[in-house]
Design a protein around this motif. Structure first.
Motif, PDB file in Angstrom:
ATOM      1  N   LEU A 296       0.083 -16.901  -6.264  1.00 23.75           N
ATOM      2  CA  LEU A 296       0.479 -16.915  -7.667  1.00 23.75           C
ATOM      3  C   LEU A 296      -0.372 -17.855  -8.505  1.00 23.75           C
ATOM      4  CD1 LEU A 296       2.465 -15.788  -9.743  1.00 23.75           C
ATOM      5  CD2 LEU A 296       4.036 -17.647  -9.142  1.00 23.75           C
ATOM      6  N   LYS A 297      -0.783 -18.989  -7.935  1.00 21.00           N
ATOM      7  CA  LYS A 297      -1.569 -19.944  -8.723  1.00 21.00           C
ATOM      8  C   LYS A 297      -2.937 -19.387  -9.099  1.00 21.00           C
ATOM      9  CE  LYS A 297      -3.438 -22.476  -4.724  1.00 21.00           C
ATOM     10  NZ  LYS A 297      -3.443 -23.770  -4.011  1.00 21.00           N
ATOM     11  N   GLU A 298      -3.362 -18.303  -8.441  1.00 21.07           N
ATOM     12  CA  GLU A 298      -4.634 -17.658  -8.764  1.00 21.07           C
ATOM     13  C   GLU A 298      -4.467 -16.465  -9.709  1.00 21.07           C
ATOM     14  OE1 GLU A 298      -7.944 -18.435  -7.790  1.00 21.07           O
ATOM     15  OE2 GLU A 298      -6.860 -20.308  -7.446  1.00 21.07           O
ATOM     16  N   ALA A 299      -3.232 -16.191 -10.123  1.00 24.08           N
ATOM     17  CA  ALA A 299      -2.967 -14.988 -10.922  1.00 24.08           C
ATOM     18  C   ALA A 299      -3.722 -14.971 -12.241  1.00 24.08           C
ATOM     19  CB  ALA A 299      -1.462 -14.853 -11.176  1.00 24.08           C
TER      20      ALA A 299
ATOM     21  N   VAL B 173      -0.829  -9.863  -5.822  1.00 31.09           N
ATOM     22  CA  VAL B 173      -1.124 -11.021  -6.672  1.00 31.09           C
ATOM     23  C   VAL B 173       0.204 -11.729  -6.931  1.00 31.09           C
ATOM     24  CG1 VAL B 173      -2.103 -11.878  -8.819  1.00 31.09           C
ATOM     25  CG2 VAL B 173      -3.071  -9.837  -7.748  1.00 31.09           C
ATOM     26  N   GLY B 174       0.386 -12.860  -6.276  1.00 32.76           N
ATOM     27  CA  GLY B 174       1.649 -13.575  -6.413  1.00 32.76           C
ATOM     28  C   GLY B 174       2.809 -12.721  -5.954  1.00 32.76           C
ATOM     29  N   ASN B 175       3.766 -12.487  -6.834  1.00 29.77           N
ATOM     30  CA  ASN B 175       4.952 -11.712  -6.453  1.00 29.77           C
ATOM     31  C   ASN B 175       4.898 -10.267  -6.958  1.00 29.77           C
ATOM     32  OD1 ASN B 175       5.238 -12.462  -9.151  1.00 29.77           O
ATOM     33  ND2 ASN B 175       7.468 -12.595  -9.041  1.00 29.77           N
ATOM     34  N   HIS B 176       3.689  -9.736  -7.096  1.00 33.09           N
ATOM     35  CA  HIS B 176       3.540  -8.328  -7.479  1.00 33.09           C
ATOM     36  C   HIS B 176       2.511  -7.636  -6.580  1.00 33.09           C
ATOM     37  CE1 HIS B 176       5.448  -9.839 -11.183  1.00 33.09           C
ATOM     38  NE2 HIS B 176       5.874  -8.605 -11.340  1.00 33.09           N
ATOM     39  N   ILE B 177       2.725  -6.356  -6.344  1.00 31.39           N
ATOM     40  CA  ILE B 177       1.776  -5.546  -5.587  1.00 31.39           C
ATOM     41  C   ILE B 177       1.447  -4.304  -6.406  1.00 31.39           C
ATOM     42  CG2 ILE B 177       1.236  -4.387  -3.407  1.00 31.39           C
ATOM     43  CD1 ILE B 177       3.516  -5.893  -2.105  1.00 31.39           C
ATOM     44  N   THR B 178       0.159  -4.048  -6.588  1.00 33.16           N
ATOM     45  CA  THR B 178      -0.291  -2.848  -7.280  1.00 33.16           C
ATOM     46  C   THR B 178      -1.009  -1.954  -6.280  1.00 33.16           C
ATOM     47  OG1 THR B 178      -0.641  -4.203  -9.257  1.00 33.16           O
ATOM     48  CG2 THR B 178      -1.526  -1.964  -9.286  1.00 33.16           C
ATOM     49  N   PHE B 179      -0.670  -0.676  -6.296  1.00 31.04           N
ATOM     50  CA  PHE B 179      -1.240   0.293  -5.364  1.00 31.04           C
ATOM     51  C   PHE B 179      -2.147   1.268  -6.115  1.00 31.04           C
ATOM     52  CE2 PHE B 179       2.821  -1.075  -3.668  1.00 31.04           C
ATOM     53  CZ  PHE B 179       2.582  -1.253  -2.316  1.00 31.04           C
TER      54      PHE B 179
ATOM     55  N   ALA C  12       1.403   2.830  -8.334  1.00 30.36           N
ATOM     56  CA  ALA C  12       2.670   2.084  -8.385  1.00 30.36           C
ATOM     57  C   ALA C  12       2.383   0.606  -8.596  1.00 30.36           C
ATOM     58  CB  ALA C  12       3.472   2.285  -7.107  1.00 30.36           C
ATOM     59  N   HIS C  13       3.333  -0.061  -9.236  1.00 30.34           N
ATOM     60  CA  HIS C  13       3.270  -1.518  -9.418  1.00 30.34           C
ATOM     61  C   HIS C  13       4.674  -2.042  -9.177  1.00 30.34           C
ATOM     62  CE1 HIS C  13       1.953  -5.392 -11.024  1.00 30.34           C
ATOM     63  NE2 HIS C  13       3.075  -5.418 -11.728  1.00 30.34           N
ATOM     64  N   ILE C  14       4.848  -2.875  -8.155  1.00 35.51           N
ATOM     65  CA  ILE C  14       6.183  -3.334  -7.792  1.00 35.51           C
ATOM     66  C   ILE C  14       6.241  -4.860  -7.775  1.00 35.51           C
ATOM     67  CG2 ILE C  14       6.619  -1.279  -6.383  1.00 35.51           C
ATOM     68  CD1 ILE C  14       6.358  -3.204  -3.919  1.00 35.51           C
ATOM     69  N   GLN C  15       7.453  -5.378  -7.925  1.00 40.05           N
ATOM     70  CA  GLN C  15       7.675  -6.815  -7.781  1.00 40.05           C
ATOM     71  C   GLN C  15       8.096  -7.095  -6.350  1.00 40.05           C
ATOM     72  OE1 GLN C  15       9.921  -8.816 -10.857  1.00 40.05           O
ATOM     73  NE2 GLN C  15      10.696 -10.341  -9.409  1.00 40.05           N
ATOM     74  N   LEU C  16       7.391  -8.005  -5.716  1.00 36.93           N
ATOM     75  CA  LEU C  16       7.677  -8.399  -4.341  1.00 36.93           C
ATOM     76  C   LEU C  16       8.729  -9.504  -4.356  1.00 36.93           C
ATOM     77  CD1 LEU C  16       6.775  -8.146  -1.315  1.00 36.93           C
ATOM     78  CD2 LEU C  16       5.141  -9.979  -1.800  1.00 36.93           C
ATOM     79  N   PRO C  17       9.873  -9.315  -3.684  1.00 33.82           N
ATOM     80  CA  PRO C  17      10.900 -10.366  -3.691  1.00 33.82           C
ATOM     81  C   PRO C  17      10.431 -11.602  -2.931  1.00 33.82           C
ATOM     82  CG  PRO C  17      11.500  -8.621  -2.149  1.00 33.82           C
ATOM     83  CD  PRO C  17      10.284  -8.149  -2.879  1.00 33.82           C
ATOM     84  N   MET C  18      10.698 -12.759  -3.501  1.00 34.32           N
ATOM     85  CA  MET C  18      10.305 -14.016  -2.870  1.00 34.32           C
ATOM     86  C   MET C  18      11.511 -14.767  -2.309  1.00 34.32           C
ATOM     87  SD  MET C  18       7.107 -13.696  -3.339  1.00 34.32           S
ATOM     88  CE  MET C  18       6.361 -15.263  -2.909  1.00 34.32           C
TER      89      MET C  18
END
Length: 369
Positions: free
Chosen positions: A228-231, A268-274, A291-297
């Motif tokens: 996430l710090k590199e987002a 990228v951090g808490n998201h994944i883009t396909f 698709a673009h989803i939020q990855l649960p942390m």
């Protein structure tokens, strides 16, 4: 570097083009490639922050993302035309829209809610999810396995800091492996070059490989990860996105099969883009965000993951039906691919600006200042 060499002259595409209505999308993209070449010929330097679509265009890859496109591309392909092109391609990938049964969704949310109330996962929670799996629901089963894995590994609350290695091992791989792997059929998700200080341009962080006995065969997917710090490091994000397109294109070219498609994903951090990359016409490729989803942390975010089941199901459907088909995983050759060049490192160095600026806007990023 001389970009006026014949390999970068971008000859007019021949054959049957990609069209939307009466518009020749292939011709519009060809004009955009010529625009990019003219920019470079005039001495303008490109940046990873602002010119990802330009750089991919030099390798004959048309990157299509909803609402995140370069204004320069829109001079040739209007926003509505880009949307229509994506819609046409996405409909072609999967005719059936995936939905999670309402009753099943409620049961899953109840299991998650109970786990949160108890302060964490217990083995009985995993069993309850496994009991929901069905004999004739392979895509649903993959989502359930992904959910079970996350339930077992996520902390109750999100951690303050997660580095790239932990992002991959605890979060991304936990979610993705059940969706994309099929070890019984010889498909493995691997993290082959992932480390916190990884600056290698030779290998992606992740490969999805076909297994041939005890060896690895063709790659049918690639992935990159950034914590996430590199987002907001748009240069690093843009470079990795470009690299994913290059890796996928090279895999398609190496297969010597026009039908070969490659899935790429970017954590990228808490998201994944396909993205799905394929050859569409006369040496031109598309890289379409599917698709673009939020990855649960943490456990408290897991119910949101359940709500994203249609996107997860779409990705799994597309990958297992288009990227790992029998024609893709064997060495049978179909129509031979037309040749088109892919930018190499020394060529990139000659056209890139040496400056990096985190405040520079990125039209393709899901994160912006």
């Amino acid at each position: 570097m001389d970009l006026i060499r014949p390999r970068y002259a971008f000859a007019e595409p021949t054959g049957v083009p990609l069209t939307v209505g009466s518009t020749n999308v292939t011709a519009c993209f060809h004009d955009f490639r010529a625009d990019v070449k003219a920019m470079i010929d005039s001495g303008q330097k490109l940046t990873y922050e602002s010119h990802v679509q330009h750089l991919l265009a030099l390798s004959s890859i048309l990157l299509l993302k909803p609402a995140r496109m370069s204004p320069d591309l829109h001079k040739r392909l209007s926003p509505s035309l880009c949307d229509q092109t994506m819609h046409k391609l996405l409909n072609g990938y999967c005719q059936q829209h995936y939905e999670l049964d309402c009753g099943l969704r409620k049961q899953l949310e109840d299991i998650i809610r109970a786990s949160i109330f108890k302060g964490g996962h217990e083995w009985q929670d995993s069993k309850k999810i496994m009991d929901l799996m069905g004999k004739d629901t392979p895509i649903t089963n993959k989502i359930l396995l992904s959910l079970r894995n996350l339930l077992e590994t996520l902390p109750l609350d999100a951690m303050n800091e997660v580095d790239e290695t932990e992002l991959i091992t605890r979060y991304a791989n936990t979610a993705l492996a059940p969706l994309l792997e099929d070890l019984k059929q010889g498909v493995m998700l691997r993290w082959t070059s992932a480390k916190d200080d990884n600056d290698s341009d030779l290998h992606p962080d992740s490969n999805i490989s076909v297994m041939i006995g005890t060896s690895f065969g063709a790659s049918i997917g690639y992935g990159e990860a950034k914590c996430l710090k590199e987002a907001l490091n748009h240069a690093a994000i843009g470079k990795d996105l470009m690299r994913l397109g290059h890796f996928a294109k090279r895999a398609i070219v190496a297969s010597k099969k026009e039908s070969h498609r490659v899935l790429t994903f970017f954590v990228v951090g808490n998201h994944i883009t396909f993205y799905l990359v394929e050859s569409i016409h006369d040496g031109i490729y598309t890289m379409v965000e599917i698709a673009h989803i939020q990855l649960p942390m943490c456990l408290k975010e897991l119910r949101l993951y359940v709500s994203q089941a249609p996107s997860l199901g779409f990705v799994a459907n597309v990958f297992h039906n288009y990227c790992r088909s029998e024609t893709t995983m064997t060495h049978h050759e179909d129509q031979e691919l037309p040749a088109s060049a892919t930018l190499e490192e020394e060529q990139l160095a000659a056209i890139m600006s040496p400056s990096i600026n985190r405040k520079r806007k990125s039209s393709t990023s899901h994160y912006n200042n």
